[in-house]
Design a protein around this motif. Structure first.
Motif, short mmCIF file in Angstrom:
data_model
loop_
_atom_site.label_atom_id
_atom_site.label_comp_id
_atom_site.label_asym_id
_atom_site.label_seq_id
_atom_site.Cartn_x
_atom_site.Cartn_y
_atom_site.Cartn_z
N PHE A 67 0.79 -1.13 -0.10
CA PHE A 67 -0.13 0.03 0.08
C PHE A 67 0.89 1.33 -0.10
CE2 PHE A 67 -4.13 -1.73 2.28
CZ PHE A 67 -4.03 -2.94 1.33
N SER A 68 0.33 2.27 -0.49
CA SER A 68 1.15 3.69 -0.51
C SER A 68 0.08 4.64 -0.42
CB SER A 68 1.91 3.83 -1.91
OG SER A 68 2.41 5.03 -1.98
N ILE A 69 0.41 5.65 0.62
CA ILE A 69 -0.39 6.58 0.81
C ILE A 69 0.26 8.08 0.27
CG2 ILE A 69 0.52 7.28 3.25
CD1 ILE A 69 -2.25 8.09 3.97
N SER A 70 -0.79 8.74 -0.41
CA SER A 70 -0.07 10.08 -0.67
C SER A 70 -1.19 11.25 -0.61
CB SER A 70 0.10 9.88 -2.33
OG SER A 70 -0.81 9.49 -3.21
N ARG A 71 -0.92 12.45 -0.71
CA ARG A 71 -1.84 13.39 -0.54
C ARG A 71 -1.61 14.44 -1.76
NH1 ARG A 71 -1.09 15.51 5.15
NH2 ARG A 71 -2.02 17.60 4.25
N ASP A 72 -2.44 15.18 -2.17
CA ASP A 72 -2.54 16.66 -2.85
C ASP A 72 -3.01 17.68 -2.25
OD1 ASP A 72 -2.87 18.35 -4.89
OD2 ASP A 72 -3.66 17.08 -6.32
N ASN A 73 -2.17 18.25 -1.69
CA ASN A 73 -2.61 19.60 -0.99
C ASN A 73 -3.46 20.47 -1.61
OD1 ASN A 73 -1.30 18.54 1.49
ND2 ASN A 73 0.64 19.21 0.94
N ALA A 74 -3.15 20.71 -2.87
CA ALA A 74 -3.83 21.70 -3.55
C ALA A 74 -5.39 21.30 -3.59
CB ALA A 74 -3.21 21.86 -4.88
N LYS A 75 -5.56 19.93 -3.68
CA LYS A 75 -6.84 19.37 -3.92
C LYS A 75 -7.57 19.14 -2.45
CE LYS A 75 -6.27 17.70 -8.65
NZ LYS A 75 -6.51 16.73 -9.51
N ASN A 76 -6.72 19.05 -1.40
CA ASN A 76 -7.44 18.61 -0.07
C ASN A 76 -7.78 17.09 -0.11
OD1 ASN A 76 -6.77 21.10 1.23
ND2 ASN A 76 -8.58 22.00 0.97
N THR A 77 -6.88 16.28 -0.96
CA THR A 77 -7.32 15.03 -1.08
C THR A 77 -6.18 13.93 -0.70
OG1 THR A 77 -8.58 15.63 -2.86
CG2 THR A 77 -7.88 13.27 -3.01
N VAL A 78 -6.52 12.92 -0.19
CA VAL A 78 -5.61 11.97 0.31
C VAL A 78 -5.91 10.63 -0.63
CG1 VAL A 78 -6.96 10.91 2.30
CG2 VAL A 78 -4.65 10.76 2.18
N TYR A 79 -4.78 9.98 -1.02
CA TYR A 79 -5.17 8.89 -1.67
C TYR A 79 -4.31 7.44 -1.29
CZ TYR A 79 -5.67 12.15 -5.24
OH TYR A 79 -6.01 13.39 -6.05
N LEU A 80 -5.05 6.34 -1.39
CA LEU A 80 -4.57 5.20 -0.76
C LEU A 80 -4.41 4.06 -2.03
CD1 LEU A 80 -3.34 3.37 1.78
CD2 LEU A 80 -5.65 2.50 1.91
N GLN A 81 -3.19 3.77 -2.49
CA GLN A 81 -3.01 2.95 -3.73
C GLN A 81 -2.82 1.56 -2.97
OE1 GLN A 81 -3.09 3.09 -6.96
NE2 GLN A 81 -2.77 1.07 -7.02
N MET A 82 -3.53 0.39 -3.30
CA MET A 82 -3.48 -0.68 -2.59
C MET A 82 -3.25 -1.74 -3.83
SD MET A 82 -6.62 -0.58 0.02
CE MET A 82 -7.95 -0.52 -1.38
N ASN A 83 -2.05 -2.39 -3.69
CA ASN A 83 -1.64 -3.26 -4.74
C ASN A 83 -1.29 -4.68 -4.10
OD1 ASN A 83 -1.07 -1.23 -6.73
ND2 ASN A 83 0.79 -0.77 -6.13
N ASN A 84 -1.53 -5.80 -5.05
CA ASN A 84 -1.41 -7.16 -4.33
C ASN A 84 -2.30 -7.25 -3.17
OD1 ASN A 84 -0.35 -9.73 -4.33
ND2 ASN A 84 1.26 -9.32 -2.85
N LEU A 85 -3.30 -7.04 -3.44
CA LEU A 85 -4.54 -7.36 -2.28
C LEU A 85 -4.80 -8.67 -2.11
CD1 LEU A 85 -7.00 -4.53 -3.64
CD2 LEU A 85 -6.01 -4.39 -1.13
N LYS A 86 -5.02 -8.86 -0.81
CA LYS A 86 -5.11 -10.24 -0.18
C LYS A 86 -6.77 -10.05 0.58
CE LYS A 86 -0.19 -10.52 1.04
NZ LYS A 86 0.64 -10.64 2.09
#
Length: 120
Positions: A67-86
């Motif tokens: 998993f990888s968390i990231s944010r776009d401060n200009a959009k006030n948005t947070v993301y969670l990229q989830m790979n190889n889900l179990k």
């Protein structure tokens, strides 16, 4: 009033990927930390990933490297990229944020949750 709206949950097969998004809205927002938690059936809610205002991150041991968390401060948005889900990643995922809003009022708010189901 601060509101968080999630998107991106769904049903996938083991090994596939999903990307969750969470947009924060409000007046004069100054967002500090943003986070993703999850709660599986019959289990306690647990923190999955957090990201501070400086971009530093922390992850639950079970999702490190997937998993990888990231944010776009200009959009006030947070993301969670989830790979190889179990299948054990199956849970309701909640995003949260804290900071200050109009008038300098502190807030800590959570979204309504989005279901992620991983089939084996």
């Amino acid at each position: 009033q601060v509101q968080l709206v999630e998107s991106g949950g769904g049903l996938v097969q083991a090994g596939e990927s999903l990307r969750l998004s969470c947009a924060v809205s409000g007046s004069s927002l100054n967002i500090n930390a943003m986070a993703w938690h999850r709660q599986a059936p019959g289990k306690q809610r647990e923190p999955v990933a957090t990201i501070a205002s400086d971009g530093s991150t922390n992850y639950l041991e079970a999702v490190k490297g997937r998993f990888s968390i990231s944010r776009d401060n200009a959009k006030n948005t947070v993301y969670l990229q989830m790979n190889n889900l179990k299948p054990e990643d199956t849970a309701v995922y909640y995003c949260g944020a804290d900071g200050t809003e109009k008038g300098g009022l502190k807030f800590t708010s959570w979204a309504q949750g989005t279901q992620v189901t991983v089939s084996s």
